[in-house]
Scaffold this active site. Structure first.
Site, PDB file in Angstrom:
ATOM      1  N   PHE A 123       0.866  -1.187   0.000  1.00 17.00           N
ATOM      2  CA  PHE A 123       0.000   0.000   0.000  1.00 17.00           C
ATOM      3  C   PHE A 123       0.902   1.235   0.000  1.00 17.00           C
ATOM      4  O   PHE A 123       1.588   1.484   0.997  1.00 17.00           O
ATOM      5  CB  PHE A 123      -0.855  -0.068   1.273  1.00 17.00           C
ATOM      6  CG  PHE A 123      -1.906   0.990   1.421  1.00 17.00           C
ATOM      7  CD1 PHE A 123      -3.142   0.855   0.798  1.00 17.00           C
ATOM      8  CD2 PHE A 123      -1.679   2.101   2.217  1.00 17.00           C
ATOM      9  CE1 PHE A 123      -4.139   1.817   0.971  1.00 17.00           C
ATOM     10  CE2 PHE A 123      -2.666   3.068   2.394  1.00 17.00           C
ATOM     11  CZ  PHE A 123      -3.891   2.921   1.765  1.00 17.00           C
ATOM     12  N   GLY A 124       0.909   1.978  -1.109  1.00 16.69           N
ATOM     13  CA  GLY A 124       1.859   3.081  -1.255  1.00 16.69           C
ATOM     14  C   GLY A 124       1.210   4.441  -1.123  1.00 16.69           C
ATOM     15  O   GLY A 124       0.810   5.055  -2.125  1.00 16.69           O
ATOM     16  N   THR A 126       2.271   6.822   1.933  1.00 17.38           N
ATOM     17  CA  THR A 126       3.211   7.731   2.599  1.00 17.38           C
ATOM     18  C   THR A 126       4.376   8.102   1.681  1.00 17.38           C
ATOM     19  O   THR A 126       4.864   7.269   0.917  1.00 17.38           O
ATOM     20  CB  THR A 126       3.772   7.038   3.864  1.00 17.38           C
ATOM     21  OG1 THR A 126       2.681   6.689   4.701  1.00 17.38           O
ATOM     22  CG2 THR A 126       4.732   7.946   4.617  1.00 17.38           C
ATOM     23  N   ARG A 270       9.257 -17.249  38.833  1.00 24.21           N
ATOM     24  CA  ARG A 270      10.404 -16.514  39.374  1.00 24.21           C
ATOM     25  C   ARG A 270      10.223 -16.276  40.874  1.00 24.21           C
ATOM     26  O   ARG A 270       9.196 -15.757  41.302  1.00 24.21           O
ATOM     27  CB  ARG A 270      10.505 -15.167  38.650  1.00 24.21           C
ATOM     28  CG  ARG A 270      11.587 -14.240  39.166  1.00 24.21           C
ATOM     29  CD  ARG A 270      12.954 -14.748  38.790  1.00 24.21           C
ATOM     30  NE  ARG A 270      14.003 -13.786  39.146  1.00 24.21           N
ATOM     31  CZ  ARG A 270      15.292 -14.061  39.099  1.00 24.21           C
ATOM     32  NH1 ARG A 270      15.696 -15.266  38.716  1.00 24.21           N
ATOM     33  NH2 ARG A 270      16.178 -13.151  39.412  1.00 24.21           N
ATOM     34  N   GLU A 365      -0.661   3.832  10.120  1.00 23.89           N
ATOM     35  CA  GLU A 365      -2.112   3.864   9.819  1.00 23.89           C
ATOM     36  C   GLU A 365      -2.796   4.967  10.610  1.00 23.89           C
ATOM     37  O   GLU A 365      -3.901   4.790  11.128  1.00 23.89           O
ATOM     38  CB  GLU A 365      -2.748   2.483  10.025  1.00 23.89           C
ATOM     39  CG  GLU A 365      -2.113   1.462   9.092  1.00 23.89           C
ATOM     40  CD  GLU A 365      -3.005   0.329   8.676  1.00 23.89           C
ATOM     41  OE1 GLU A 365      -4.236   0.455   8.803  1.00 23.89           O
ATOM     42  OE2 GLU A 365      -2.458  -0.683   8.201  1.00 23.89           O
ATOM     43  N   THR A 367      -1.295   8.232  13.255  1.00 24.67           N
ATOM     44  CA  THR A 367      -0.714   8.288  14.603  1.00 24.67           C
ATOM     45  C   THR A 367      -1.829   8.456  15.647  1.00 24.67           C
ATOM     46  O   THR A 367      -2.970   8.755  15.301  1.00 24.67           O
ATOM     47  CB  THR A 367       0.251   9.477  14.733  1.00 24.67           C
ATOM     48  OG1 THR A 367      -0.513  10.685  14.586  1.00 24.67           O
ATOM     49  CG2 THR A 367       1.360   9.443  13.686  1.00 24.67           C
TER      50      THR A 367
HETATM   51  C1  LIG Z   1       7.282   0.235  10.086  1.00 22.44           C
HETATM   52  C2  LIG Z   1       6.388   1.140   9.310  1.00 22.44           C
HETATM   53  C3  LIG Z   1       5.561   0.627   8.334  1.00 22.44           C
HETATM   54  C4  LIG Z   1       4.750   1.471   7.570  1.00 22.44           C
HETATM   55  N1  LIG Z   1       3.974   0.953   6.540  1.00 22.44           N
HETATM   56  C5  LIG Z   1       3.356   1.797   5.673  1.00 22.44           C
HETATM   57  C6  LIG Z   1       2.708   1.295   4.498  1.00 22.44           C
HETATM   58  O1  LIG Z   1       2.652   0.080   4.260  1.00 22.44           O
HETATM   59  N2  LIG Z   1       2.165   2.185   3.630  1.00 22.44           N
HETATM   60  C7  LIG Z   1       2.196   3.538   3.842  1.00 22.44           C
HETATM   61  O2  LIG Z   1       1.687   4.277   2.998  1.00 22.44           O
HETATM   62  N3  LIG Z   1       2.774   4.041   4.975  1.00 22.44           N
HETATM   63  C8  LIG Z   1       3.370   3.208   5.881  1.00 22.44           C
HETATM   64  N4  LIG Z   1       3.996   3.702   6.992  1.00 22.44           N
HETATM   65  C9  LIG Z   1       4.018   5.142   7.206  1.00 22.44           C
HETATM   66  C10 LIG Z   1       3.161   5.604   8.377  1.00 22.44           C
HETATM   67  O3  LIG Z   1       1.807   5.478   8.084  1.00 22.44           O
HETATM   68  C11 LIG Z   1       3.594   7.040   8.716  1.00 22.44           C
HETATM   69  O4  LIG Z   1       4.881   6.945   9.312  1.00 22.44           O
HETATM   70  C12 LIG Z   1       2.606   7.728   9.619  1.00 22.44           C
HETATM   71  O5  LIG Z   1       1.433   8.047   8.902  1.00 22.44           O
HETATM   72  C13 LIG Z   1       3.171   9.026  10.220  1.00 22.44           C
HETATM   73  O6  LIG Z   1       3.729   9.838   9.232  1.00 22.44           O
HETATM   74  P1  LIG Z   1       5.212  10.419   9.455  1.00 22.44           P
HETATM   75  O7  LIG Z   1       6.084   9.313   9.852  1.00 22.44           O
HETATM   76  O8  LIG Z   1       5.565  11.200   8.245  1.00 22.44           O
HETATM   77  O9  LIG Z   1       5.062  11.388  10.703  1.00 22.44           O
HETATM   78  P2  LIG Z   1       4.536  12.914  10.681  1.00 22.44           P
HETATM   79  O10 LIG Z   1       3.251  13.004   9.941  1.00 22.44           O
HETATM   80  O11 LIG Z   1       5.643  13.795  10.267  1.00 22.44           O
HETATM   81  O12 LIG Z   1       4.216  13.134  12.229  1.00 22.44           O
HETATM   82  C14 LIG Z   1       5.226  13.441  13.190  1.00 22.44           C
HETATM   83  C15 LIG Z   1       4.542  13.781  14.511  1.00 22.44           C
HETATM   84  O13 LIG Z   1       3.693  14.951  14.325  1.00 22.44           O
HETATM   85  C16 LIG Z   1       2.364  14.643  14.731  1.00 22.44           C
HETATM   86  N5  LIG Z   1       1.402  15.376  13.889  1.00 22.44           N
HETATM   87  C17 LIG Z   1       1.392  15.480  12.536  1.00 22.44           C
HETATM   88  N6  LIG Z   1       0.356  16.224  12.128  1.00 22.44           N
HETATM   89  C18 LIG Z   1      -0.318  16.585  13.243  1.00 22.44           C
HETATM   90  C19 LIG Z   1      -1.505  17.349  13.510  1.00 22.44           C
HETATM   91  N7  LIG Z   1      -2.225  17.890  12.512  1.00 22.44           N
HETATM   92  N8  LIG Z   1      -1.886  17.529  14.791  1.00 22.44           N
HETATM   93  C20 LIG Z   1      -1.183  16.969  15.816  1.00 22.44           C
HETATM   94  N9  LIG Z   1      -0.062  16.243  15.636  1.00 22.44           N
HETATM   95  C21 LIG Z   1       0.356  16.038  14.367  1.00 22.44           C
HETATM   96  C22 LIG Z   1       2.219  13.134  14.551  1.00 22.44           C
HETATM   97  O14 LIG Z   1       1.167  12.601  15.354  1.00 22.44           O
HETATM   98  C23 LIG Z   1       3.613  12.674  15.010  1.00 22.44           C
HETATM   99  O15 LIG Z   1       3.640  12.611  16.399  1.00 22.44           O
HETATM  100  C24 LIG Z   1       4.755   2.868   7.809  1.00 22.44           C
HETATM  101  C25 LIG Z   1       5.585   3.377   8.837  1.00 22.44           C
HETATM  102  C26 LIG Z   1       6.383   2.552   9.556  1.00 22.44           C
HETATM  103  C27 LIG Z   1       7.274   3.155  10.614  1.00 22.44           C
END
Ligand SMILES: Cc1cc2nc3c(=O)[nH]c(=O)nc-3n(C[C@H](O)[C@H](O)[C@H](O)COP(=O)(O)OP(=O)(O)OC[C@H]3O[C@@H](n4cnc5c(N)ncnc54)[C@H](O)[C@@H]3O)c2cc1C
Length: 385
Positions: A123-124, A126, A270, A365, A367
């Site tokens: 699923f692409g 991010t 334990r 999916e 945060t």
């Molecule tokens: C192991 C792993 C597997 C994954 N698999 C997939 C996958 O198969 N397909 C896919 O598409 N993605 C995948 N992801 C991506 C994942 O869905 C994203 O990492 C996630 O949506 C968060 O995006 P980000 O990492 O860019 O964080 P950011 O969006 O940059 O967020 C950083 C922080 O800011 C906070 N934040 C952001 N916006 C707001 C707001 N408006 N209000 C309050 N707080 C906010 C967030 O809650 C977080 O704490 C995967 C990630 C990991 C680590």
């Protein structure tokens, strides 16, 4: 909702429990250390019917209900979250979305292969610059006026199953409309020229899982690769993720249940100060906190399955379940590690891996913060996005 499982549901649960005991649990530590689950697990997951569990029988699935899906996902999560994620993504995010949005020929092309494990989906959504703000993605699909094909350029980040998958459900901007309105969904075979996959190494948890960066340079797909109507890609993505959150929540229940079982067992064995540590009230507090989290997370998750199976609105309930269950899994794993003392910190024992695997659940999916915004929007009618 009747909380007692039907005979059929109990049989599915037992099938998953046996499968995990035989095919997953004995290997989980080795796969974690090797940073790779044995790829043979995909065919086995297909053969036992888990990769097509909620896909209609006419497309090679088993036509199961969503509670059965929760039960299987929980059992897989008990054994190894890396394996659970393979199913949650290939079935939960990709195959089910094709079943809901696909044209007949798209269903015939992909569903039987995805259900059998002959093909795997990823699923692409991010991208490096857009995670929570997925609607602002930058990947572009431009129509070639001569052939009618779409030519796609962009980069996708953190894609589960990424290096293993045969097809990516890819989201790309097809129009000039701002934000999520200009996004369309495509089914792109991963062997299409111009699509490169780079493994992501160094993950805290889910180490056995194949996570990848996908780089698309002039990737050409026919117009028929579009899934759902043009410009509705973000709706497709959000509908997939709403149901996906139930499956993540069920996987979290599995983590918390394993944490509970391990903590109870260890506390009974334990001894310190001449007695089993289970006899100390502060240890019992750790265990009872895990037990309440397990029950509460499971009930919230089953409610989502019940709502989906009855055709009712489930999106906010799914966000509540995902929020609670993911935070509960982190707490439960951490409490179990506390029960294990120093031994919990060593990977000969199961709880350290649970802590590492649980940690991502509050991130992907959507945060925990994003789930709270979705729930807040549903309650107040005001969107923070
Ligand atoms: C192991 C792993 C597997 C994954 N698999 C997939 C996958 O198969 N397909 C896919 O598409 N993605 C995948 N992801 C991506 C994942 O869905 C994203 O990492 C996630 O949506 C968060 O995006 P980000 O990492 O860019 O964080 P950011 O969006 O940059 O967020 C950083 C922080 O800011 C906070 N934040 C952001 N916006 C707001 C707001 N408006 N209000 C309050 N707080 C906010 C967030 O809650 C977080 O704490 C995967 C990630 C990991 C680590």
């Amino acid at each position: 909702m009747d909380l007692a499982l039907s005979e059929e549901q109990e049989a599915v649960r037992r099938l998953a429990e046996d499968f995990v005991a035989r095919e997953v649990t004995p290997h989980a530590t080795a796969w974690d250390r090797a940073e790779e689950v044995d790829r043979g697990i995909v065919k086995k997951l297909g053969a036992v019917g888990f990769l097509g569990l909620t896909i209609p029988e006419e497309y090679g699935g088993s036509g199961g209900d969503h509670l059965a899906y929760c039960l299987v996902t929980e059992e897989l999560g008990r054994g190894d979250s890396s394996v659970r994620g393979i199913v949650s993504v290939s079935l939960g995010l990709v195959a089910k979305t094709i079943a809901s949005w696909g044209r007949e020929e798209q269903k015939r092309e992909w569903l039987p292969r995805l259900a059998s494990g002959e093909a795997l989906g990823c699923f692409g959504l991010t991208e490096p610059g857009t995670g929570s703000d997925a609607g602002n993605l930058a990947t572009r699909a431009v129509r070639d006026g001569g052939t009618g094909d779409y030519v796609i350029n962009g980069t996708k980040m953190f894609i589960t199953n990424g290096t293993w998958a045969d097809v990516v459900l890819l989201f790309a901007r097809t129009g000039d409309a701002p934000g999520h309105k200009g996004v369309s969904a495509f089914l792109v075979p991963t062997d299409t020229p111009g699509l490169a996959r780079r493994p992501v190494h160094g993950k805290l948890g889910l180490r056995g899982q194949a996570t990848a960066e996908l780089v698309l340079e002039d990737v050409r797909v026919p117009a028929g690769a579009m899934l759902g109507p043009e410009g509705k890609g973000f709706t497709v993505a959000m509908s997939a993720l709403a149901k996906g959150r139930m499956s993540v929540a069920a996987g979290c229940v599995g983590i918390a249940q394993t944490a509970l079982d391990a903590a109870v067992r260890y506390a009974g064995e334990r001894e310190q100060f001449g007695k089993p540590i289970a006899s100390y009230q502060l240890v019992q507090e750790l265990i009872s906190d895990i037990a309440v989290d397990v029950d509460a997370a499971r009930l919230l998750t089953w409610r989502v399955a019940d709502l989906i199976d009855r055709g009712l609105d489930f999106a906010t309930a799914a966000s509540k379940a995902k929020l609670y269950a993911s935070e509960a899994a982190v707490r439960a794993a951490n409490n179990a590690l506390q029960v294990f003392g120093g031994y919990g910190y060593i990977d000969e024992y199961p709880v350290g891996k649970l802590v590492r695997d649980a940690r991502v659940m509050t991130l992907y999916e959507g945060t925990s913060q994003i789930q709270k915004l979705i729930i807040g929007r549903a309650l107040t009618g005001v969107s923070a996005f």
